[in-house]
Design a protein around this motif. Structure first.
Motif, short mmCIF file in Angstrom:
data_model
loop_
_atom_site.label_atom_id
_atom_site.label_comp_id
_atom_site.label_asym_id
_atom_site.label_seq_id
_atom_site.Cartn_x
_atom_site.Cartn_y
_atom_site.Cartn_z
N THR A 57 10.53 3.60 -17.33
CA THR A 57 11.46 2.81 -16.50
C THR A 57 10.80 1.49 -16.09
O THR A 57 9.67 1.48 -15.59
N LYS A 58 11.55 0.40 -16.33
CA LYS A 58 10.99 -0.91 -15.99
C LYS A 58 11.46 -1.31 -14.60
O LYS A 58 12.60 -1.71 -14.42
N SER A 59 10.59 -1.18 -13.62
CA SER A 59 10.89 -1.67 -12.27
C SER A 59 9.58 -1.70 -11.49
O SER A 59 8.60 -1.05 -11.88
N GLU A 60 9.58 -2.43 -10.39
CA GLU A 60 8.37 -2.53 -9.57
C GLU A 60 7.94 -1.18 -9.05
O GLU A 60 6.76 -0.85 -9.00
N LYS A 61 8.95 -0.41 -8.62
CA LYS A 61 8.67 0.91 -8.06
C LYS A 61 7.91 1.77 -9.09
O LYS A 61 6.91 2.42 -8.78
N PHE A 62 8.41 1.74 -10.35
CA PHE A 62 7.77 2.58 -11.38
C PHE A 62 6.46 1.96 -11.86
O PHE A 62 5.55 2.70 -12.27
N ASP A 63 6.33 0.65 -11.77
CA ASP A 63 5.02 0.03 -12.04
C ASP A 63 4.00 0.59 -11.05
O ASP A 63 2.85 0.86 -11.41
N ALA A 64 4.44 0.77 -9.80
CA ALA A 64 3.52 1.28 -8.76
C ALA A 64 3.14 2.73 -9.06
O ALA A 64 1.97 3.12 -8.89
N TYR A 65 4.09 3.55 -9.50
CA TYR A 65 3.74 4.93 -9.87
C TYR A 65 2.72 4.94 -11.01
O TYR A 65 1.77 5.71 -11.02
N ARG A 66 2.95 4.05 -11.99
CA ARG A 66 2.04 4.02 -13.14
C ARG A 66 0.65 3.53 -12.74
O ARG A 66 -0.37 4.04 -13.23
N ARG A 80 11.30 12.66 2.17
CA ARG A 80 10.70 11.33 2.00
C ARG A 80 11.32 10.63 0.79
O ARG A 80 11.71 11.29 -0.17
N ASP A 81 11.36 9.29 0.82
CA ASP A 81 12.04 8.54 -0.24
C ASP A 81 11.45 8.80 -1.62
O ASP A 81 12.18 8.99 -2.59
N ASP A 82 10.12 8.78 -1.73
CA ASP A 82 9.50 8.99 -3.05
C ASP A 82 9.82 10.40 -3.57
O ASP A 82 10.06 10.59 -4.76
N ALA A 83 9.85 11.36 -2.64
CA ALA A 83 10.16 12.73 -3.05
C ALA A 83 11.61 12.85 -3.49
O ALA A 83 11.93 13.57 -4.43
N LEU A 84 12.48 12.11 -2.81
CA LEU A 84 13.90 12.12 -3.16
C LEU A 84 14.10 11.51 -4.55
O LEU A 84 14.84 12.04 -5.39
#
Ligand SMILES: [Zn+2]
Length: 680
Positions: A193-202, A627-631
């Motif tokens: 997934t291309k997004s900032e949020k998923f960049d942060a997970y990676r 929590r948001d990340d868990a959701l």
């Protein structure tokens, strides 16, 4: 085909969730354990109109005031009971500790495994010694053939996973299933997934993989991490999406050994299968065909050295909780904190109880049941299950969308439903499991090997219908379509799900809907593909099938529109089975409640009618914060919808809910009668 649970629990969650709120009070004679009739009305927000936000109406005060415990990703009614179950098991352990159990007994194994978990000093003192044999073996690999032999080990990672289940073509026998596997992050979206949020997970994953390489003494940790993640990304790219993995037909591909070699030619199957006891097996079911074919190709196209890095990382990561604290901390920082927002590791003893559940669960369960599960509860639950079955039968007989040929098959299937309540009639034999004091890593590996061997040995005989797939001390329930069995462990049979002293409306709205949910799985988009014997067989006429699909498409749209976070909406197709269980469960439980009234009017209690209490009890069991990340993680990886959807969307489709609360056009949750979905 896996089990359909009431609530997802990953192995990681067993070791990382829980702690916090006070345990639910024990039931006193003839008085409901919660409130005056079984619902904690002090947690309601009566300023909210039920028709605008029913979940908030029932749970609003709690939702706006409860503080998320630092060691949790979500917290709700299930978690209160999980905390209680952990405390109950701890009390058992303390009792066992008073008089040392006989050598070789299950109790001795339970106590020694737990003590080896608690002895953190011994863990630190051993360092990475326990891993040395594995790392040496991986280092010595020179060819693809060497890699395949390593990947064949039951606890090694790779593009091919194995599990054993009843055979969909003949559920009286077991079969070896072959499934896509091998990524360190849970699903392909985390890689792609291309997004900032998923960049942060990676980025967090990169930091974690690097840290593990540092800890095992790799010469170039960051470079090795890049190698592993590049390889996993290639694997994730060919992986099927979770909703495709739920497709019963697409994942049911029976083959013999020659067919398997033809279908997935890049794997040396003879070598791979022989490593852990499957050398003689001739019959298989392949799940995600193209993902396995293309994933195995990476064994040829990627360098042996890259795969060696991959294997080294995975074995260290998979056993991180049983290695020195630095490994455990790194795993927590990624899997719990970065991925799910959890701030603090939970108490070690609680994780120790989780370890016992995972590795020697029935050894604990037998003692748990003797102490905490009153025989009377089992008798009352058996009666409730029977009432739900009657209710479903009544409903099946009158469903207008179903033709008579399909109806006859559905009733036949209902007739062979096999309900199990509380605990297994036969306990697991752990006599072949060896547990050594002070050797945590070896103990966990031995327990996993014991479980794998146990299942491999079963391949020779008929399916054991007395076996349980969940422990009695687990707060959950499940349906197994290959056995047409519904199973309700002792630990969920407590308030607010089940309270012999609560108002019947509350029991029907809570545990009644849970029973109905599990029965509903027998008829959900997956379960309906299996017949009364658990065999995969199409028992639907074309016309009735079309009507079912039309109704479920409409139902999926209601969930697709539920978007709790920006860019994160529920996937109605992926969650279909669970949502159908929820809707069918609520409808069946409502019918059963009214059958139980025998035509009499339910009393009004504290100003609430029987029907109101029924629906409120349902929304109460789904009370939870997350929590948001868990959701976000749940929406991507878990076939269950978020709790707020489960405690409100089914209601919107039940006509009686509108009558009970006077919900009218203009109210936010109002759905026009012709748009409501009625299936089971
Ligand atoms: Zn379920």
């Amino acid at each position: 085909m896996r089990l359909s649970l009431l609530l997802a629990v990953s192995a990681a969650a067993l070791l990382t969730a829980c702690g916090g709120e006070k345990p639910a009070p024990a039931a006193e004679a003839a008085k409901a354990a919660i409130g005056t009739f079984g619902i904690d009305t002090a947690q309601m927000d009566t300023a909210v109109k039920p028709g605008d936000d029913f979940y908030k109406y029932v749970n609003g005060k709690w939702l706006s005031t409860f503080q998320m415990p630092a060691d949790k990703a979500r917290y709700g009614v299930f978690d209160v009971l999980r905390d209680k179950s952990e405390t109950d098991v701890k009390a058992l352990l303390e009792e066992m500790g008073k008089t040392p159990p006989a050598a070789g007994s299950v109790q001795q194994k339970v106590v020694d495994l737990y003590n080896s978990w608690m002895d953190e000093a011994a863990l630190e003192a051993r360092g990475t010694e326990a891993l040395k044999g594995d790392l040496d073996a991986i280092n010595a690999a020179k060819t693809k053939a060497d890699l395949v032999k390593l990947m064949g080990r039951f606890d090694y990672s790779g593009p091919v996973g194995l599990y054993i289940s009843p055979d969909p073509a003949d559920p009286t026998k077991y079969v070896v299933n072959i499934t896509q596997a091998g990524t360190g992050m849970p699903v392909r979206d985390y890689y792609l997934t291309k997004s900032e949020k998923f960049d942060a997970y990676r980025a967090a994953y990169k930091a974690y993989v690097t840290k593990v390489f540092e800890l095992i003494g790799d010469a170039a940790p960051a470079k090795s991490a890049d190698t592993v993640i590049a390889l996993e990304t290639k694997l994730a790219t060919v992986h099927w999406k979770p909703e495709q993995q739920r497709d019963v037909q697409a994942t049911n591909n029976p083959v013999d050994r020659a067919g398997l070699k033809k279908m997935i030619p890049a794997m040396d199957w003879d070598s791979f299968l022989a490593v852990d006891g499957l050398g003689d097996v001739q019959h298989f079911v392949v799940n995600e065909t193209t993902a396995l074919r293309d994933g195995a190709k990476l064994l040829d196209t990627q360098p042996v050295d890259a795969w060696k890095k991959y294997l080294a990382f995975h074995i260290a990561s998979d056993y991180s909780a049983y290695l020195p604290k630095a490994f455990d901390d790194a795993s927590f920082a990624f899997y719990s904190k970065a991925m799910r927002g959890i701030e603090q590791q939970r108490d070690r003893w609680k994780r120790g109880v989780g370890l016992l559940d995972a590795q020697i669960g029935e050894g604990v369960g037998e003692l748990y049941v003797a102490k905490y599960f009153p025989p009377d509860n089992k008798a009352k639950m058996d009666a409730l299950v029977a009432n739900l079955r009657t209710a479903m039968g009544e409903r099946l007989k009158t469903l207008a969308w179903m033709d008579d040929a399909t109806r006859a098959e559905a009733l036949k299937k209902l007739g062979t439903f096999d309900p199990r309540v509380g605990y297994p009639v036969k306990w697991r034999d752990y006599s072949k499991l060896t547990v050594q004091p002070g050797k945590l890593f070896e103990n966990v590996r031995a327990a996993r090997q014991f479980e794998w061997n146990r299942q491999v040995n079963q391949l020779k005989g008929p399916v054991d219908r007395e076996e349980w797939g969940m422990n009695p001390q687990t707060v959950n329930a499940y349906y197994n379509p290959l056995m047409n069995q519904i199973t309700f462990p002792a630990a969920i049979l407590q308030p607010p799900f089940f309270d012999p002293n609560a108002d019947p409306a509350v029991n029907y709205g809570a545990i009644g809907a849970v029973i109905g949910h599990e029965m509903g799985h027998g008829f959900d988009d997956q379960g309906r593909e299996f017949d009364e014997a658990g065999k995969i067989r199409n028992w639907w006429t074309k016309d009735t099938n079309t009507k079912f699909v039309e109704a479920t498409d409409k139902f999926a749209a209601q969930y697709n529109a539920f978007c709790p976070l920006e860019g994160a909406c529920v996937n109605g197709k992926f969650t279909m089975g669970e949502n159908l269980g929820d809707l069918g469960g609520l409808e069946m439980a409502y019918t059963a409640y009214h059958l139980s009234l025998n035509g009499a009017e339910a009393p009004v209690i504290d100003g609430f009618t029987g029907d109101q209490r029924f629906f409120m009890a349902h929304a109460q069991v789904w009370r939870a914060i997350q929590r948001d990340d868990a959701l976000r993680n749940q929406i991507l990886t878990d076939p269950h919808s978020p709790a707020a959807a489960r405690g409100s969307i089914p209601e919107r489709n039940v006509d009686a809910w509108y009558t009970a609360f006077g919900v009218k056009e203009g109210d936010k949750l109002y759905v026009k009668p012709e748009d409501r979905v009625h299936i089971w």
